[in-house]
Design a protein around this motif. Structure first.
Motif, PDB file in Angstrom:
ATOM      1  N   UNK A   1       0.808  -1.190   0.000  1.00 18.51           N
ATOM      2  CA  UNK A   1       0.000   0.000   0.000  1.00 18.51           C
ATOM      3  C   UNK A   1       0.861   1.269   0.000  1.00 18.51           C
ATOM      4  N   UNK A   2       1.945   1.220   0.748  1.00 14.45           N
ATOM      5  CA  UNK A   2       2.789   2.413   0.845  1.00 14.45           C
ATOM      6  C   UNK A   2       3.367   2.787  -0.514  1.00 14.45           C
ATOM      7  N   UNK A   3       3.694   1.789  -1.313  1.00 14.48           N
ATOM      8  CA  UNK A   3       4.232   2.067  -2.649  1.00 14.48           C
ATOM      9  C   UNK A   3       3.190   2.760  -3.529  1.00 14.48           C
ATOM     10  N   UNK A   4       1.949   2.328  -3.457  1.00 20.75           N
ATOM     11  CA  UNK A   4       0.876   2.977  -4.210  1.00 20.75           C
ATOM     12  C   UNK A   4       0.746   4.426  -3.760  1.00 20.75           C
ATOM     13  N   UNK A   5       0.776   4.634  -2.462  1.00 20.57           N
ATOM     14  CA  UNK A   5       0.686   5.990  -1.914  1.00 20.57           C
ATOM     15  C   UNK A   5       1.850   6.852  -2.406  1.00 20.57           C
ATOM     16  N   UNK A   6       3.061   6.317  -2.331  1.00 23.81           N
ATOM     17  CA  UNK A   6       4.239   7.076  -2.756  1.00 23.81           C
ATOM     18  C   UNK A   6       4.140   7.482  -4.232  1.00 23.81           C
ATOM     19  N   UNK A   7       3.661   6.572  -5.071  1.00 22.82           N
ATOM     20  CA  UNK A   7       3.476   6.893  -6.487  1.00 22.82           C
ATOM     21  C   UNK A   7       2.417   7.971  -6.670  1.00 22.82           C
ATOM     22  N   UNK A   8       1.348   7.890  -5.891  1.00 19.95           N
ATOM     23  CA  UNK A   8       0.292   8.889  -5.969  1.00 19.95           C
ATOM     24  C   UNK A   8       0.840  10.257  -5.574  1.00 19.95           C
ATOM     25  N   UNK A   9       1.630  10.307  -4.523  1.00 17.07           N
ATOM     26  CA  UNK A   9       2.208  11.574  -4.070  1.00 17.07           C
ATOM     27  C   UNK A   9       3.090  12.173  -5.155  1.00 17.07           C
ATOM     28  N   UNK A  10       3.907  11.361  -5.806  1.00 14.63           N
ATOM     29  CA  UNK A  10       4.763  11.850  -6.888  1.00 14.63           C
ATOM     30  C   UNK A  10       3.922  12.439  -8.016  1.00 14.63           C
ATOM     31  N   UNK A  11       2.841  11.771  -8.348  1.00 17.16           N
ATOM     32  CA  UNK A  11       1.964  12.266  -9.402  1.00 17.16           C
ATOM     33  C   UNK A  11       1.337  13.597  -9.008  1.00 17.16           C
ATOM     34  N   UNK A  12       0.868  13.681  -7.786  1.00 14.93           N
ATOM     35  CA  UNK A  12       0.252  14.926  -7.301  1.00 14.93           C
ATOM     36  C   UNK A  12       1.275  16.052  -7.273  1.00 14.93           C
ATOM     37  N   UNK A  13       2.473  15.775  -6.780  1.00 21.53           N
ATOM     38  CA  UNK A  13       3.498  16.806  -6.662  1.00 21.53           C
ATOM     39  C   UNK A  13       3.904  17.389  -8.014  1.00 21.53           C
ATOM     40  N   UNK A  14       3.733  16.644  -9.085  1.00 18.77           N
ATOM     41  CA  UNK A  14       4.093  17.139 -10.408  1.00 18.77           C
ATOM     42  C   UNK A  14       2.870  17.611 -11.196  1.00 18.77           C
ATOM     43  N   UNK A  15       1.756  17.831 -10.489  1.00 16.63           N
ATOM     44  CA  UNK A  15       0.518  18.226 -11.168  1.00 16.63           C
ATOM     45  C   UNK A  15       0.108  19.650 -10.809  1.00 16.63           C
ATOM     46  N   UNK A  16      -0.969  20.081 -11.437  1.00 15.25           N
ATOM     47  CA  UNK A  16      -1.508  21.425 -11.197  1.00 15.25           C
ATOM     48  C   UNK A  16      -2.157  21.562  -9.822  1.00 15.25           C
ATOM     49  N   UNK A  17      -2.373  20.462  -9.122  1.00 13.83           N
ATOM     50  CA  UNK A  17      -3.035  20.516  -7.815  1.00 13.83           C
ATOM     51  C   UNK A  17      -2.068  20.349  -6.650  1.00 13.83           C
ATOM     52  N   UNK A  18      -0.778  20.397  -6.931  1.00 14.31           N
ATOM     53  CA  UNK A  18       0.229  20.153  -5.893  1.00 14.31           C
ATOM     54  C   UNK A  18       0.071  21.086  -4.705  1.00 14.31           C
ATOM     55  N   UNK A  19      -0.177  22.365  -4.945  1.00 13.52           N
ATOM     56  CA  UNK A  19      -0.283  23.323  -3.842  1.00 13.52           C
ATOM     57  C   UNK A  19      -1.665  23.338  -3.208  1.00 13.52           C
ATOM     58  N   UNK A  20      -2.582  22.520  -3.696  1.00  9.09           N
ATOM     59  CA  UNK A  20      -3.944  22.458  -3.163  1.00  9.09           C
ATOM     60  C   UNK A  20      -4.217  21.124  -2.476  1.00  9.09           C
ATOM     61  N   UNK A  21      -3.176  20.329  -2.309  1.00  9.12           N
ATOM     62  CA  UNK A  21      -3.363  18.952  -1.868  1.00  9.12           C
ATOM     63  C   UNK A  21      -2.489  18.632  -0.667  1.00  9.12           C
ATOM     64  N   UNK A  22      -3.110  17.989   0.303  1.00  7.81           N
ATOM     65  CA  UNK A  22      -2.390  17.467   1.460  1.00  7.81           C
ATOM     66  C   UNK A  22      -2.554  15.961   1.435  1.00  7.81           C
ATOM     67  N   UNK A  23      -1.469  15.233   1.608  1.00  8.56           N
ATOM     68  CA  UNK A  23      -1.549  13.775   1.579  1.00  8.56           C
ATOM     69  C   UNK A  23      -1.133  13.206   2.932  1.00  8.56           C
ATOM     70  N   UNK A  24      -1.740  12.089   3.273  1.00  8.82           N
ATOM     71  CA  UNK A  24      -1.453  11.411   4.529  1.00  8.82           C
ATOM     72  C   UNK A  24      -1.636   9.922   4.318  1.00  8.82           C
ATOM     73  N   UNK A  25      -0.647   9.140   4.726  1.00 11.33           N
ATOM     74  CA  UNK A  25      -0.736   7.688   4.646  1.00 11.33           C
ATOM     75  C   UNK A  25      -1.119   7.158   6.012  1.00 11.33           C
ATOM     76  N   UNK A  26      -2.170   6.376   6.067  1.00 11.84           N
ATOM     77  CA  UNK A  26      -2.613   5.729   7.296  1.00 11.84           C
ATOM     78  C   UNK A  26      -2.589   4.224   7.050  1.00 11.84           C
ATOM     79  N   UNK A  27      -1.840   3.507   7.854  1.00  9.68           N
ATOM     80  CA  UNK A  27      -1.775   2.057   7.732  1.00  9.68           C
ATOM     81  C   UNK A  27      -2.875   1.455   8.598  1.00  9.68           C
ATOM     82  N   UNK A  28      -3.938   1.014   7.946  1.00 13.43           N
ATOM     83  CA  UNK A  28      -5.079   0.461   8.676  1.00 13.43           C
ATOM     84  C   UNK A  28      -4.834  -0.969   9.151  1.00 13.43           C
ATOM     85  N   UNK A  29      -3.624  -1.459   8.947  1.00 12.36           N
ATOM     86  CA  UNK A  29      -3.285  -2.807   9.388  1.00 12.36           C
ATOM     87  C   UNK A  29      -2.353  -2.802  10.596  1.00 12.36           C
TER      88      UNK A  29
END
Length: 80
Positions: A1-29
């Motif tokens: 799951x963390x790898x999926x999250x990390x990839x998502x963060x990279x995508x967001x950081x290089x997008x038009x919504x980077x400054x409008x987005x806060x990300x947080x990883x929560x391990x529900x396990x």
């Protein structure tokens, strides 16, 4: 799951919504999962991980298209 999250963060950081987005990883396990009863409830109802929330609302369950996520965040940002 963390790898999926990390990839998502990279995508967001290089997008038009980077400054409008806060990300947080929560391990529900792990032990911190008890701090997130609403998210655990969704897992117990059968929703697949990862769960992706936008503006506090569950929007994606399981694998998702990162470009669709960016489009959704862009639309959500316009509404606010």
């Amino acid at each position: 799951m963390k790898e999926i999250f990390d990839n998502m963060v990279k995508t967001i950081e290089s997008s038009s919504v980077a400054n409008k987005t806060e990300t947080l990883f929560i391990d529900l396990m792990d032990e911190e999962a008890g701090e997130y009863p609403d998210q655990l409830r969704l897992v117990n109802q059968g929703y697949q991980l990862p769960l992706t929330f936008i503006n506090g609302n569950a929007r994606f369950s399981g694998k998702f298209d990162e470009q669709k996520l960016i489009e959704y965040i862009e639309q959500a940002a316009k509404v606010q």
